[in-house]
Scaffold this motif. Structure first.
Motif, PDB file in Angstrom:
ATOM      1  N   UNK A  68       0.834  -1.180  -0.092  1.00  0.00           N
ATOM      2  CA  UNK A  68      -0.570   0.019  -0.150  1.00  0.00           C
ATOM      3  C   UNK A  68       1.223   0.650  -0.322  1.00  0.00           C
ATOM      4  N   UNK A  69       2.655   1.381  -0.163  1.00  0.00           N
ATOM      5  CA  UNK A  69       2.591   2.746  -0.332  1.00  0.00           C
ATOM      6  C   UNK A  69       2.287   2.866  -1.507  1.00  0.00           C
ATOM      7  N   UNK A  70       1.683   2.455  -2.219  1.00  0.00           N
ATOM      8  CA  UNK A  70       1.959   2.872  -3.891  1.00  0.00           C
ATOM      9  C   UNK A  70       1.003   3.819  -3.553  1.00  0.00           C
ATOM     10  N   UNK A  71      -0.050   3.871  -2.388  1.00  0.00           N
ATOM     11  CA  UNK A  71      -1.602   4.991  -1.752  1.00  0.00           C
ATOM     12  C   UNK A  71      -0.115   6.532  -1.504  1.00  0.00           C
ATOM     13  N   UNK A 252       3.847 -11.338  -5.262  1.00  0.00           N
ATOM     14  CA  UNK A 252       5.060 -12.301  -5.981  1.00  0.00           C
ATOM     15  C   UNK A 252       4.054 -12.610  -7.151  1.00  0.00           C
ATOM     16  N   UNK A 253       3.488 -12.372  -8.143  1.00  0.00           N
ATOM     17  CA  UNK A 253       2.671 -12.307  -9.129  1.00  0.00           C
ATOM     18  C   UNK A 253       3.605 -11.673  -9.955  1.00  0.00           C
ATOM     19  N   UNK A 254       4.161 -12.024 -10.963  1.00  0.00           N
ATOM     20  CA  UNK A 254       4.149 -11.043 -12.272  1.00  0.00           C
ATOM     21  C   UNK A 254       3.120 -10.319 -12.476  1.00  0.00           C
ATOM     22  N   UNK A 255       2.281 -10.952 -13.425  1.00  0.00           N
ATOM     23  CA  UNK A 255       1.764  -9.895 -13.898  1.00  0.00           C
ATOM     24  C   UNK A 255       0.788  -8.489 -13.069  1.00  0.00           C
ATOM     25  N   UNK A 256       0.911  -8.881 -11.318  1.00  0.00           N
ATOM     26  CA  UNK A 256       0.584  -8.116 -10.399  1.00  0.00           C
ATOM     27  C   UNK A 256       2.150  -6.768 -10.667  1.00  0.00           C
ATOM     28  N   UNK A 257       3.523  -7.622 -10.799  1.00  0.00           N
ATOM     29  CA  UNK A 257       4.162  -6.552 -10.408  1.00  0.00           C
ATOM     30  C   UNK A 257       4.963  -5.308 -11.884  1.00  0.00           C
ATOM     31  N   UNK A 258       4.132  -6.513 -12.957  1.00  0.00           N
ATOM     32  CA  UNK A 258       4.233  -5.824 -14.411  1.00  0.00           C
ATOM     33  C   UNK A 258       3.241  -4.338 -14.899  1.00  0.00           C
ATOM     34  N   UNK A 259       1.644  -4.662 -13.734  1.00  0.00           N
ATOM     35  CA  UNK A 259       0.910  -3.886 -14.449  1.00  0.00           C
ATOM     36  C   UNK A 259       0.487  -2.822 -13.509  1.00  0.00           C
ATOM     37  N   UNK A 260       0.995  -3.032 -11.662  1.00  0.00           N
ATOM     38  CA  UNK A 260       1.274  -2.637 -10.886  1.00  0.00           C
ATOM     39  C   UNK A 260      -0.479  -1.183 -11.088  1.00  0.00           C
ATOM     40  N   UNK A 261      -1.349  -2.837 -10.073  1.00  0.00           N
ATOM     41  CA  UNK A 261      -2.544  -1.612 -10.128  1.00  0.00           C
ATOM     42  C   UNK A 261      -2.258  -1.277  -8.555  1.00  0.00           C
ATOM     43  N   UNK A 262      -2.808   0.102  -8.362  1.00  0.00           N
ATOM     44  CA  UNK A 262      -2.299   1.173  -7.876  1.00  0.00           C
ATOM     45  C   UNK A 262      -2.662   1.196  -5.967  1.00  0.00           C
ATOM     46  N   UNK A 263      -3.364   0.166  -6.033  1.00  0.00           N
ATOM     47  CA  UNK A 263      -3.512   0.447  -4.555  1.00  0.00           C
ATOM     48  C   UNK A 263      -2.574  -0.912  -3.729  1.00  0.00           C
ATOM     49  N   UNK A 264      -1.886  -1.496  -3.727  1.00  0.00           N
ATOM     50  CA  UNK A 264      -0.641  -1.822  -3.327  1.00  0.00           C
ATOM     51  C   UNK A 264       0.246  -3.230  -4.455  1.00  0.00           C
TER      52      UNK A 264
END
Length: 401
Positions: A68-71, A252-264
């Protein structure tokens, strides 16, 4: 004071006057954060004065899931757009995004949304990991979602969806995503080692998030308070989904790391996130602070306080940012930042020119507001800065009583 073994576990540098911070961090590494490792970075008036790491599994260049630092990055981009006159805090969300007006949400303002007051904390039936990796997909689901309380009447942590909701407003208003604007206006110009969308070539530096290892006493506390599947807490953290949300697997999901949903979904080092906040705390690389004083005062001002309808705890929210003085009284009223699920914490305090980032790889117990060791590290940092600025400088400036 740390023992010799703990001291040997700490690497990196501190500038003169910050040796006490190194000693406190050594104690943390020897105890709370040894298993998995941790990083600590502090800027003071734009200078990197603390750059430390230690424990098993990380070095100073390791990239970690900071959740959540991305918030905080979301809050910064949104504040810049408000400062530019592109966004109006008191305009209704549905004026940009008409579909959002469904189910009685038409009067909700952007200000209320940023203060976690929308009531749209999740989706009936839950969200899949594929959806959670895609902010636009989450926004499409939530446009027609009924709120879980009357919008504007209370606040509750929008743990996994605030970024998608605010991000959709930004897309509708500018034609650009928060990720794109962050890259162009913040990350690239300041060469931040913090990414909303981790490039594939940086993957070898990523260290997987590690699950919490509760003590027997902590495990007993967890067992005593199971999360009801129909509770607001379960809905906000997607535990009611099938399968339930795997918070460790998220980063730990590469898809999450690549797309970077803003909530986390942001990935970075403590160095990188501290540098982002240094660009808020004061001049950095000869550039003026990113946020003007009136903008900073508005986003730092407490907009929601009291009992959180989701977590049940007492907390406070500004506009996207968390006003850190409510949790850490040694900080000034304009200190803004955000924590992350493993126990990370980062903030800017323009009153003292401080920017701080603590990052850890393994989840700590009950670390959503920041792991407990921040309660010792932050005062150590503030005391060192006060000694450098002159004893009592914050008090003379009227920031603390």
């Amino acid at each position: 004071m740390s023992d010799g073994h703990a001291q040997a576990q700490v690497h990196g540098t501190v500038e003169p006057g910050f040796d006490s911070v190194r000693e406190e961090f050594a104690t943390v590494v020897a105890n709370e954060a040894r298993d998995g490792g941790a990083q600590l970075a502090v800027h003071h008036h734009g200078r990197l004065v603390v750059d430390l790491w230690g424990g098993d599994g990380v070095d100073g260049d390791s990239l970690l899931g900071l959740y959540s630092s991305s918030k905080g990055a979301m809050a910064l981009v949104t504040a810049l757009l408000v400062q530019d006159g592109v966004l109006d805090l008191d305009r209704e969300v549905a004026s940009w995004w008409p579909e959002f007006a469904a189910e009685g949400k038409g009067r909700l303002t952007l200000r209320e949304l940023l203060a976690h007051r929308s009531g749209v904390i999740g989706a009936d039936g839950g969200l899949s990991l594929d959806e959670l990796a895609d902010d636009r997909a989450v926004a499409a689901r939530l446009a027609g979602q009924r709120p879980f309380w009357e919008p504007g009447t209370g606040h509750g942590y929008h743990a996994l969806v605030i970024g998608a909701l605010v991000g959709e407003v930004v897309v509708r208003a500018t034609g650009r995503t928060i990720q794109e604007l962050f890259e162009e206006r913040v990350r690239a110009p300041y060469a931040l080692d913090y990414y909303l969308g981790l490039p594939e070539e940086l993957e070898p530096r990523f260290r997987t998030a590690l699950p919490m290892r509760p003590t027997p006493a902590e495990q007993a506390l967890l067992a005593e308070s199971p999360i009801a599947p129909d509770s607001l807490l379960a809905i906000a953290f997607n535990f009611h989904a099938d399968p339930p949300f795997d918070i460790v697997g998220y980063a730990n999901s590469r898809e999450v790391r690549a797309r970077a949903p803003i909530s986390g979904g942001g990935i970075g080092s403590a160095r990188g996130l501290s540098r982002m906040y240094a660009a808020i705390a004061g001049e950095l690389d000869g550039r003026a602070p990113l946020l003007k004083p009136d903008t900073l005062a508005e986003v730092a001002r407490v907009h929601s306080s009291g009992q959180d309808l989701v977590t049940g705890s007492t907390n406070a929210f500004g506009l996207g940012f968390v006003p850190l003085a409510t949790r850490h009284p040694v900080l000034s009223p304009v200190a803004v930042g955000h924590s992350g699920a493993p126990g990370s914490q980062a903030f800017a305090d323009p009153a003292t020119g401080l920017a701080y980032s603590y990052a850890r790889r393994r989840f700590a117990f009950a670390a959503g507001p920041g792991a407990a060791e921040n309660d010792r590290l932050i005062p150590a940092v503030v005391s060192a800065a006060e000694r450098r600025n002159g004893a009592g400088s914050m008090r003379r400036a009227g920031w603390v009583r």
